[in-house]
Each structure stands twice: as structure tokens, then as C-alpha cells.
Design an enzyme around this catalytic site. Structure first.
Site, mmCIF file in Angstrom:
data_model
loop_
_atom_site.group_PDB
_atom_site.id
_atom_site.type_symbol
_atom_site.label_atom_id
_atom_site.label_comp_id
_atom_site.label_asym_id
_atom_site.label_seq_id
_atom_site.Cartn_x
_atom_site.Cartn_y
_atom_site.Cartn_z
ATOM 1 C CB CYS A 374 -0.972 0.133 1.067
ATOM 2 S SG CYS A 374 0.102 0.068 2.663
ATOM 3 C CD GLU A 408 -3.190 -2.943 -0.956
ATOM 4 O OE1 GLU A 408 -2.700 -3.699 -0.165
ATOM 5 O OE2 GLU A 408 -3.441 -1.787 -0.227
#
Length: 417
Positions: A374, A408
Site C-alpha cells: 500500500c 494498492e
């Protein structure tokens, strides 16, 4: 100072260039003409704190949330969603040094399955952007959905009836601190978790939220301003459930779970298609989000996670899904021989992989690595070090966080020949 926003920085703020000086301005878009009256230095950047968009760009759209521009939760609601995806693709390409496509979220409002709402003398809502001491009072959060309005009405009714002390941010005084909502987007199950300081909760508290499937009372006995604590009591279900594809996961107030269930399905599919062989190590396995999903597909999965409670939840998820997988408590610095695994799935915290683990990977040379991140900055750093023995086979971005600059990334790595 007046000028035209030329681009967005990696944090999603517009950049106004004036000679050698760059001023970064939140909630702006390329093409906006802005007037900046005051700015301050933060983390080596000049951030505008008093500014006006005097001529909006044609690119802008009307934000759905009335608190956009003051709430610190969303930064990009004024951009068309397609433009948000382009921004994230450009960001990943710049940071990672390769072209990366980003798969959009199937739902861009009502997608978040968790929100943590501050209860304070300043208001009930989210932090005002750029402050830790101020709160934007809200009635509803559009990125969570209509249920948020119902829960917040019930909370205000409870406060009106019982007059409990509200938290005074900065003074560590007051009783009510946070209300956390978690909703299974595919099951419809709702959990409400009230986080308080130490004290006595009125006995009829649960009756205000009788429509919830699970009601929790957690106590934060520290001075830390966090939205979790020790579980004092719960009513109705101990866990709520979420379904991602053909896998059911149990949700607990203190469990980490992907916050966008709709995009989490895509994330699981993208990870699964990059896994080679039969024997898989799920490192930083959490509650088994990846490991249980892969085990459902007949793979031999072992998971390692530092948090004992997360491991307990992962093994519960194994049981309710009837799969063959083993999760145990362990550190990323003390993993055993990695060479016996066909694929190692890595989903580290934002800080990235521990240097000892990187050395271990380069020494043991597992046949395939699937790295989920992330944080593209630490991902880029880690990929640079892993390039001593591995090359990137492919990468894809998944938009887990619409209206924010976050994204992500899933990267597959194979050993160099």
C-alpha cells in the site's frame, strides 16, 4: 500569490510553481487558477493553508460530500473518477519506474467497510485537514454509505438522553472518544464499537443500536488518541462476517481487514493468478485474507503473522471455510528456509520489508514472490534491493481507496537466471 495549477504531486495536492518555489495546495486540480494568501512549511514542503480557487478548471466535478475541502478523509472528490485512476497510474509509474495499470474500484461511494468517527467537544466526525485538535462535525459519510447516518443519529440520541462527557482532544479528558462502524458490504452485517475512557456505560446503551448485528464497548485506558481499546463487553454477535468471492471472513473490532470489500475481491483475484506451484507461504498473513482464499483453491498454505490475535482469527477463518491451511505466530526476521516454497506472498506494513528478510529472500531464492504493497515508496526501495536476485515479471495497481491519493500494488517477481 496567484497562478495556475500545473500538476498534482504524489500526495494528490496541486502544485503552484513560482520561480524556484513550489506551493502544494490541497483540493485543487490542474488548470485551476488559485490565489494563495498564506502557507507553512511541513516536511520540507510549502503547504497552502489559506487559498482560494478563483477560476476552477473545466476538469472539476461537484464533490458528493458537503464536507469536502475541510474534512481530512478525502482529497480527490473534485476529480472525475477516471482522472483519479490516471493520477494513480502516473504516480506508480513515476515511483516504480515502470508502466502500471490501475484497476478501478467497482464502487466509488459506499465502498468503505470501516470508518472511525471522533466523538469530542469539537464535534462528532473526522479530523479537520491539517489539524489533530479540530473536528469536522458530520451527519453522514458518503464513502461508507447511508448506514453511517443511522448510526450517528442513534449516537446523538444516546448523548442527548444521557449527557455523557465527550472527549476533550489534547487534554485526555472526557468519556466518549470514538464510534467505529464496520459493515459487511456483501453480507449486510453491521458492527458498532463504542470506544471510551475508563468509566461506566449506561445499561441501555445497546438499545440505541438494536438494528446492529454486533455491538461492542471498548475501553482505551491510555492517553494515546486511538480508536481501539480493551474489549469491555459485547452484545449480540461476537463477530460480524464479510464474504469476498467464495470465502467468508470473521470480523472483530480489533482485526485489520481490507477497507474496500469490492476492490478486495479484485485484489484477491490478482494475487491468486500470480501464485505459482502448490506450496505457499503467506507472510504478514494477518487474519488470513490471502492465505484462506488461496487454500480455498486447493493450495497448501502456511501463514506467519506477528500478532497472536490475528493468528487466532486466521485459524478461525480456516475452520469456518473448511480449508487446509496453518497459521502461526512468527516474526519477519526469524522465518525458516524459504527455498521449499513455490510462492511467497508478502503483504508488509507501510514501512516495507525488514532488511533481514530481504537478505533471507536473496539467500534462499524462493521460486516466486508476490509482493502486495500500500506504499509505493517503500515498495520501490524494496524492489531495488531485491533486484540483486529477482526481476519484476509484472505489476498491477488496485484502487482500494477512491477519492484519496493512495493505491494498492501487486508485483510478481521471479529469480534472475
Amino acid at each position: 500569490m496567484r497562478g495556475v495549477i500545473e500538476e498534482l504531486d504524489a500526495d494528490g495536492m496541486g502544485v503552484l510553481k513560482a520561480g524556484r518555489r513550489e506551493i502544494h495546495i490541497p483540493f485543487t486540480s490542474p488548470g485551476d487558477v488559485v490565489e494563495v494568501k498564506r502557507w507553512r512549511r511541513r516536511k520540507r514542503k510549502l503547504i497552502a493553508v489559506d487559498f482560494e480557487v478563483v477560476q476552477p478548471s473545466d476538469e472539476r466535478v461537484e464533490p458528493r460530500c458537503p464536507h469536502f475541502g475541510t474534512c481530512g478523509g478525502c482529497l480527490l472528490q473534485h476529480l472525475p473518477y477516471g482522472r483519479q485512476i490516471e493520477f494513480k497510474e502516473d504516480k506508480l509509474s513515476r515511483i516504480l519506474g515502470m508502466s502500471v495499470n490501475v484497476k478501478p474500484s467497482p464502487v466509488i461511494y459506499g465502498h468503505r467497510n470501516r470508518i472511525d468517527v471522533v466523538i469530542s467537544t469539537k464535534g462528532i466526525g473526522f479530523r479537520k485537514r491539517g489539524t489533530w485538535w479540530d473536528v469536522v462535525d458530520i451527519e453522514e459519510c458518503p464513502v461508507f454509505g447511508k448506514t453511517s447516518a443511522k448510526v450517528l443519529r442513534s449516537l446523538r440520541e444516546f448523548i442527548g438522553d444521557h449527557k455523557p462527557g465527550l472527549y476533550e482532544i489534547g487534554k485526555n479528558e472526557g468519556f466518549l472518544r470514538y464510534i467505529v462502524m464496520r459493515e459487511g458490504k456483501f453480507t449486510g452485517e453491521l458492527m458498532v464499537n463504542l470506544v471510551t475512557s475508563e468509566g461506566t456505560l449506561p445499561e441501555d446503551f445497546p438499545s440505541y443500536f438494536d438494528y446492529a448485528d454486533s455491538i461492542y464497548w471498548s475501553v482505551n485506558r491510555t492517553k494515546s488518541d486511538v480508536s481501539y481499546g480493551e474489549i469491555e463487553k459485547f452484545w449480540k454477535l461476537e463477530f460480524t462476517r464479510e464474504r469476498l468471492g467464495d470465502v467468508v471472513y470473521l470480523i472483530h473490532p480489533n482485526s485489520f481487514f481490507q477497507t474496500n470489500s469490492h476492490s478486495a475481491v479484485i485484489l484477491l483475484e490478482e494475487v491468486s493468478k500470480r501464485v505459482d506451484g502448490e506450496r505457499v507461504l503467506d507472510l504478514y498473513s494477518g487474519v488470513g485474507t490471502f492465505g484462506v482464499y488461496l487454500a480455498k483453491r486447493g493450495l497448501n498454505v502456511e501463514g506467519i503473522e506477528a500478532n497472536p490475535f490475528a493468528v487466532e482469527m486466521a485459524n478461525r477463518n480456516v475452520e469456518i471455510n473448511g480449508v487446509d491451511a496453518t497459521f502461526r505466530v512468527g516474526s519477519d526476521r526469524g522465518v525458516g528456509d524459504l527455498s521449499g516454497y513455490d510462492t511467497v506472498v508478502l503483504d508488509p506494513p507501510r514501512s516495507g520489508l525488514h532488511p533481514k528478510l530481504i537478505k533471507k529472500i536473496l539467500k534462499d531464492k524462493p521460486e516466486s514472490i508476490v509482493y502486495v504493497s500500500c506504499n509505493p515508496n517503500t515498495l520501490a526501495e524494496n524492489l531495488g534491493k531485491l533486484s540483486e536476485g529477482y526481476s519484476v515479471e509484472d505489476a498491477v495497481g488496485i484502487d482500494m481507496f477512491p477519492h484519496t491519493p493512495h493505491v494498492e500494488t501487486v508485483v510478481k517477481l521471479k529469480p534472475k537466471v
